[in-house]
Design a protein around this motif. Structure first.
Motif, mmCIF file in Angstrom:
data_model
loop_
_atom_site.group_PDB
_atom_site.id
_atom_site.type_symbol
_atom_site.label_atom_id
_atom_site.label_comp_id
_atom_site.label_asym_id
_atom_site.label_seq_id
_atom_site.Cartn_x
_atom_site.Cartn_y
_atom_site.Cartn_z
ATOM 1 N N PRO A 118 0.861 -1.831 0.270
ATOM 2 C CA PRO A 118 -0.096 0.309 0.238
ATOM 3 C C PRO A 118 0.642 1.623 0.296
ATOM 4 C CG PRO A 118 -0.927 -1.688 2.017
ATOM 5 C CD PRO A 118 0.840 -2.119 0.921
ATOM 6 N N ALA A 119 1.893 1.366 0.762
ATOM 7 C CA ALA A 119 2.820 2.356 0.786
ATOM 8 C C ALA A 119 3.530 2.285 -0.870
ATOM 9 C CB ALA A 119 3.581 2.318 1.699
ATOM 10 N N VAL A 120 3.161 1.668 -1.700
ATOM 11 C CA VAL A 120 4.253 2.137 -2.834
ATOM 12 C C VAL A 120 3.213 2.679 -4.049
ATOM 13 C CG1 VAL A 120 5.005 0.450 -5.019
ATOM 14 C CG2 VAL A 120 5.825 0.056 -2.953
ATOM 15 N N VAL A 121 1.776 1.934 -3.674
ATOM 16 C CA VAL A 121 0.781 2.654 -4.050
ATOM 17 C C VAL A 121 1.122 4.337 -3.881
ATOM 18 C CG1 VAL A 121 -1.785 2.689 -4.249
ATOM 19 C CG2 VAL A 121 -0.716 0.684 -4.109
ATOM 20 N N ALA A 122 0.911 4.393 -3.217
ATOM 21 C CA ALA A 122 0.526 5.684 -2.007
ATOM 22 C C ALA A 122 2.281 6.292 -2.718
ATOM 23 C CB ALA A 122 0.836 6.338 -0.869
ATOM 24 N N LEU A 123 3.465 6.453 -3.202
ATOM 25 C CA LEU A 123 4.575 6.501 -3.227
ATOM 26 C C LEU A 123 4.156 7.075 -4.711
ATOM 27 C CD1 LEU A 123 7.124 4.601 -2.191
ATOM 28 C CD2 LEU A 123 6.819 7.185 -1.809
ATOM 29 N N ILE A 124 3.567 6.371 -5.673
ATOM 30 C CA ILE A 124 3.298 6.088 -6.965
ATOM 31 C C ILE A 124 2.251 7.241 -7.198
ATOM 32 C CG2 ILE A 124 1.888 5.345 -9.165
ATOM 33 C CD1 ILE A 124 3.245 2.572 -8.018
ATOM 34 N N ALA A 125 0.925 7.530 -6.070
ATOM 35 C CA ALA A 125 -0.442 8.438 -6.789
ATOM 36 C C ALA A 125 0.022 9.943 -6.349
ATOM 37 C CB ALA A 125 -1.380 8.680 -5.515
ATOM 38 N N ALA A 126 0.728 9.903 -5.257
ATOM 39 C CA ALA A 126 1.584 10.998 -4.782
ATOM 40 C C ALA A 126 2.291 12.361 -5.747
ATOM 41 C CB ALA A 126 2.565 11.104 -3.808
ATOM 42 N N PRO A 127 2.787 11.414 -6.882
ATOM 43 C CA PRO A 127 3.885 11.943 -8.351
ATOM 44 C C PRO A 127 2.340 12.560 -9.058
ATOM 45 C CG PRO A 127 4.882 10.185 -7.527
ATOM 46 C CD PRO A 127 4.278 10.325 -6.798
ATOM 47 N N THR A 128 1.772 11.983 -9.440
ATOM 48 C CA THR A 128 0.544 12.334 -10.446
ATOM 49 C C THR A 128 -0.384 13.271 -9.757
ATOM 50 O OG1 THR A 128 0.340 9.564 -10.539
ATOM 51 C CG2 THR A 128 -1.384 11.455 -11.490
ATOM 52 N N PHE A 129 -0.387 14.103 -8.909
ATOM 53 C CA PHE A 129 -1.081 15.006 -8.186
ATOM 54 C C PHE A 129 -0.079 16.332 -8.733
ATOM 55 C CE2 PHE A 129 -3.251 11.801 -5.809
ATOM 56 C CZ PHE A 129 -4.366 11.971 -6.564
ATOM 57 N N SER A 130 1.389 16.470 -8.265
ATOM 58 C CA SER A 130 1.859 16.981 -8.989
ATOM 59 C C SER A 130 2.103 16.950 -10.050
ATOM 60 C CB SER A 130 3.335 17.083 -7.670
ATOM 61 O OG SER A 130 4.265 15.488 -8.309
ATOM 62 N N LEU A 131 2.551 16.288 -11.082
ATOM 63 C CA LEU A 131 2.607 16.194 -11.856
ATOM 64 C C LEU A 131 1.315 17.198 -12.515
ATOM 65 C CD1 LEU A 131 4.189 12.999 -12.876
ATOM 66 C CD2 LEU A 131 5.167 14.973 -13.830
ATOM 67 N N ALA A 132 0.400 16.820 -12.434
ATOM 68 C CA ALA A 132 -1.158 17.554 -13.212
ATOM 69 C C ALA A 132 -0.670 18.962 -12.969
ATOM 70 C CB ALA A 132 -1.798 16.883 -12.653
ATOM 71 N N LYS A 133 -0.458 18.743 -11.652
ATOM 72 C CA LYS A 133 -0.339 20.363 -11.739
ATOM 73 C C LYS A 133 0.733 21.918 -11.706
ATOM 74 C CE LYS A 133 0.552 23.886 -7.277
ATOM 75 N NZ LYS A 133 0.729 23.649 -5.865
ATOM 76 N N SER A 134 2.014 20.822 -11.963
ATOM 77 C CA SER A 134 2.966 21.008 -13.077
ATOM 78 C C SER A 134 1.879 21.213 -14.289
ATOM 79 C CB SER A 134 4.553 20.341 -12.421
ATOM 80 O OG SER A 134 4.781 20.432 -11.910
ATOM 81 N N ALA A 135 2.165 20.002 -14.469
ATOM 82 C CA ALA A 135 1.204 19.932 -16.414
ATOM 83 C C ALA A 135 -0.100 20.619 -16.640
ATOM 84 C CB ALA A 135 1.067 18.644 -16.544
ATOM 85 N N LYS A 136 -0.059 21.653 -15.893
ATOM 86 C CA LYS A 136 -1.283 22.632 -15.569
ATOM 87 C C LYS A 136 -3.065 21.615 -16.232
ATOM 88 C CE LYS A 136 1.254 26.597 -16.983
ATOM 89 N NZ LYS A 136 2.669 26.578 -16.651
ATOM 90 N N VAL A 137 -2.702 20.419 -15.264
ATOM 91 C CA VAL A 137 -4.147 20.059 -15.167
ATOM 92 C C VAL A 137 -5.055 20.317 -14.937
ATOM 93 C CG1 VAL A 137 -5.780 17.634 -15.795
ATOM 94 C CG2 VAL A 137 -3.095 17.489 -16.268
ATOM 95 N N LYS A 138 -6.422 21.255 -14.898
ATOM 96 C CA LYS A 138 -7.526 21.837 -14.105
ATOM 97 C C LYS A 138 -8.391 20.653 -14.651
ATOM 98 C CE LYS A 138 -5.558 26.522 -14.917
ATOM 99 N NZ LYS A 138 -4.641 26.477 -16.387
ATOM 100 N N LEU A 139 -9.612 22.331 -14.369
ATOM 101 C CA LEU A 139 -10.626 20.926 -13.790
ATOM 102 C C LEU A 139 -11.586 21.050 -16.134
ATOM 103 C CD1 LEU A 139 -13.269 20.118 -12.142
ATOM 104 C CD2 LEU A 139 -14.058 22.127 -12.310
ATOM 105 N N SER A 140 -10.963 21.895 -16.025
ATOM 106 C CA SER A 140 -11.810 21.949 -18.298
ATOM 107 C C SER A 140 -10.539 21.090 -19.255
ATOM 108 C CB SER A 140 -11.199 23.547 -18.282
ATOM 109 O OG SER A 140 -10.130 24.136 -17.973
ATOM 110 N N ASN A 141 -10.502 20.067 -18.248
ATOM 111 C CA ASN A 141 -9.230 19.465 -19.078
ATOM 112 C C ASN A 141 -8.602 18.242 -18.225
ATOM 113 O OD1 ASN A 141 -7.376 20.463 -17.694
ATOM 114 N ND2 ASN A 141 -5.477 21.102 -19.393
#
Length: 182
Positions: A118-141
């Motif tokens: 389960p910790a590995v799943v969290a380690l993979i999920a956390a960068p997903t959110f920071s990548l989405a923020k850096s890639a400018k993923v917003k509600l519209s896209n």
């Protein structure tokens, strides 16, 4: 001799040695070292390298180290960064392979692995959110990565096709829909 070679080797060696969960779990650490600490790349360049590394066959973390090292110091930089990233895993896997058959059925070892998963799943999920923020993923896209993930997960679509379609969609959007600047 350029200090970059030793610094890149040490940086990627440390990341490779102490990151559990594979390449995606390494993204925040690589970003912290390469973008924030050493300032070898701008955040936008880092995001581009993630996209390229993910689009290429092979181990994601190794692809990242190759592209970063090559961008900064061509072939010698790629070699230093890649050896640094790969060496810890190689040594650790070699040691595990040498003794795993004797401990694989040990209840303590099995319990440890049940706790790590389960910790590995969290380690993979956390960068997903920071990548989405850096890639400018917003509600519209946000529908684009969600649709891509669902296509891969539920429909079994090959990730290469998702990347091709997303790239083609981005190209068409930029050429046909998005207004051009003077």
């Amino acid at each position: 001799m350029d200090r970059f070679y030793w610094d890149s080797f040490k940086t990627f060696f440390r990341i490779g040695a102490f990151t559990i969960g594979g390449g995606y779990a390494m993204i925040p650490l690589i970003e912290s070292e390469v973008v924030d600490r050493h300032k070898w790349l701008a955040r936008e360049e880092f995001l581009d390298i993630i996209a390229i590394a993910q689009s290429c066959p092979g181990v994601f973390a190794i692809n990242m180290s190759v592209f970063i090292g090559y961008k900064l110091r061509k072939l010698p930089g790629a070699i230093c960064a890649t050896i640094g990233a790969a060496l810890p895993s190689f040594v650790i896997i070699l040691l595990i392979a040498m003794c795993f058959t004797t401990v694989k059925d040990n209840p303590v070892v099995e319990s440890i692995f049940r706790g790590i998963r389960p910790a590995v799943v969290a380690l993979i999920a956390a960068p997903t959110f920071s990548l989405a923020k850096s890639a400018k993923v917003k509600l519209s896209n946000c529908w684009i990565p969600i649709a891509g993930a669902l296509a891969i997960w539920l429909l079994g679509v090959n990730p290469v096709w998702v990347i091709v379609v997303a790239g083609l969609g981005g190209y068409l959007y930029g050429r046909l829909i998005q207004p051009t600047e003077p």
